[in-house]
Write an enzyme that holds these catalytic residues in place. Structure first.
Site, PDB file in Angstrom:
ATOM      1  NE  ARG A 109       7.537  -4.185  -3.839  1.00 61.12           N
ATOM      2  CZ  ARG A 109       6.314  -4.042  -3.314  1.00 61.12           C
ATOM      3  NH1 ARG A 109       5.338  -4.825  -3.681  1.00 61.12           N
ATOM      4  NH2 ARG A 109       6.088  -3.093  -2.416  1.00 61.12           N
ATOM      5  CG  LEU A 154      28.905 -10.419  10.441  1.00 58.95           C
ATOM      6  CD1 LEU A 154      28.318 -11.597   9.674  1.00 58.95           C
ATOM      7  CD2 LEU A 154      27.821  -9.806  11.331  1.00 58.95           C
ATOM      8  CG  ASP A 195       9.695  -3.256   2.983  1.00 57.22           C
ATOM      9  OD1 ASP A 195       9.693  -2.043   3.305  1.00 57.22           O
ATOM     10  OD2 ASP A 195       9.002  -3.710   2.055  1.00 57.22           O
ATOM     11  NE  ARG A 232       7.316   6.437   5.405  1.00 59.14           N
ATOM     12  CZ  ARG A 232       7.040   5.208   4.964  1.00 59.14           C
ATOM     13  NH1 ARG A 232       5.817   4.759   5.008  1.00 59.14           N
ATOM     14  NH2 ARG A 232       7.992   4.456   4.449  1.00 59.14           N
ATOM     15  CG  HIS A 273      12.856   4.971   8.928  1.00 59.25           C
ATOM     16  ND1 HIS A 273      12.635   3.840   8.175  1.00 59.25           N
ATOM     17  CD2 HIS A 273      12.267   5.996   8.241  1.00 59.25           C
ATOM     18  CE1 HIS A 273      11.952   4.169   7.087  1.00 59.25           C
ATOM     19  NE2 HIS A 273      11.711   5.460   7.107  1.00 59.25           N
TER      20      HIS A 273
END
Ligand code: IPE
Ligand code: IPE
Ligand code: MG
Length: 254
Positions: free
Chosen positions: A195, A132, A21, A34, A38
């Site tokens: 959260r 992995l 986040d 934005r 990303h």
């Protein structure tokens, strides 16, 4: 001693889950769009996947796009989907080189056809790798997953494949998207939000939670090491008392 050397490799979490986040805020702090955040977030993904694989972590789940994220402005959603297709296409050779297999959890039927295609090819092309397991949570939310599980359990009961009295916690686990993966021991969330945002609600029942203010595009291997060291300093009691755990350890040794 470097941070990496402080990690006890015998007590490495098998499965680490991350809520990546803070991309938007990172970009906005720089006066950028934005989507720039990303784009830079992808660099962190590369670094963390490499770092986890180098340490010998077996499962890494990355929350990349939630069911709720579909409600973002159309240009951001489209930009994210394009970035996803492009990144998967570019990264497959590296995944193969590092023996990493790709998996996806979430409602992938919501993804644009090009993304679905790229994903299924990448999953197939990396499926023989034994290192992995990289699990991307895409168009994922826990309530969607649990809803889906309940529907499928109900259908199997209706079709006589399952008896209600035989439903155990293991049965429930088998109906989740994560049925092939152990529960994460450690869950990390970046960007200072405290959260869970609909992520692995069932699977995180006993995970250790680690929150950091670092924004995802700034998160690097060193930050991952710090989280693991913090995790290794905790006592996981699973409802027992500290004394009970000490007795168990003694019995194990002698
Ligand atoms: C996380 O960064 C990436 C996704 C949810 C796709 P955000 O885009 O949520 O960044 P902030 O939280 O707005 O800073
Ligand atoms: C959670 O981040 C989802 C992902 C990181 C993919 P959000 O930025 O969407 O979470 P909220 O809305 O702030 O809780
Ligand atoms: Mg966010």
């Amino acid at each position: 001693m470097s941070q990496k050397e402080k990690i006890n490799l015998q007590r490495l979490p098998k499965h680490i889950a991350i809520i990546m986040d803070g991309n938007g805020r990172w970009a906005q702090e720089k006066g950028e769009d934005r989507l720039f955040g990303h784009l830079n977030g992808v660099e962190s993904v590369r670094d963390i996947v490499e770092g986890a694989a180098e340490l010998g972590v077996q499962y890494l789940t990355l929350y990349a796009f939630s069911t709720e994220n579909w409600d973002r402005p159309a240009y951001e959603v489209t930009g994210l989907m394009e970035l996803l297709v492009e990144t998967i296409r570019k990264e497959v050779p590296t995944l193969n080189k590092n023996n990493i297999s790709l998996h996806v959890i979430g409602d992938t039927s919501m993804l644009p056809p090009a993304a679905q295609q790229e994903l299924s090819e990448a999953i197939n092309e990396t499926s023989a790798n034994t290192g992995l397991h990289l699990i991307m949570a895409l168009s994922y939310s826990s309530r969607w997953e649990i809803n889906n599980a309940v529907k499928n359990i109900a259908a199997d009961v209706r079709d006589n494949k399952l008896q209600p009295e035989n439903i155990t916690q293991e049965t429930v686990q088998q109906y989740l998207c994560t049925k092939y993966f152990p529960d994460p021991e450690l869950m990390i969330r970046t960007s200072g939000e405290y959260r869970i945002s609909n992520f692995l609600l069932y699977q995180l029942a006993y995970s250790e939670l680690y929150f950091t203010n670092t924004l995802w595009p700034d998160f690097r291997k060193e930050n991952l090491y710090e989280a693991i060291i913090d995790y290794q300093g905790r006592e996981r009691r699973f409802g027992k008392t500290s004394e009970q755990l000490k007795t168990t350890i003694k019995t194990d040794i002698f």
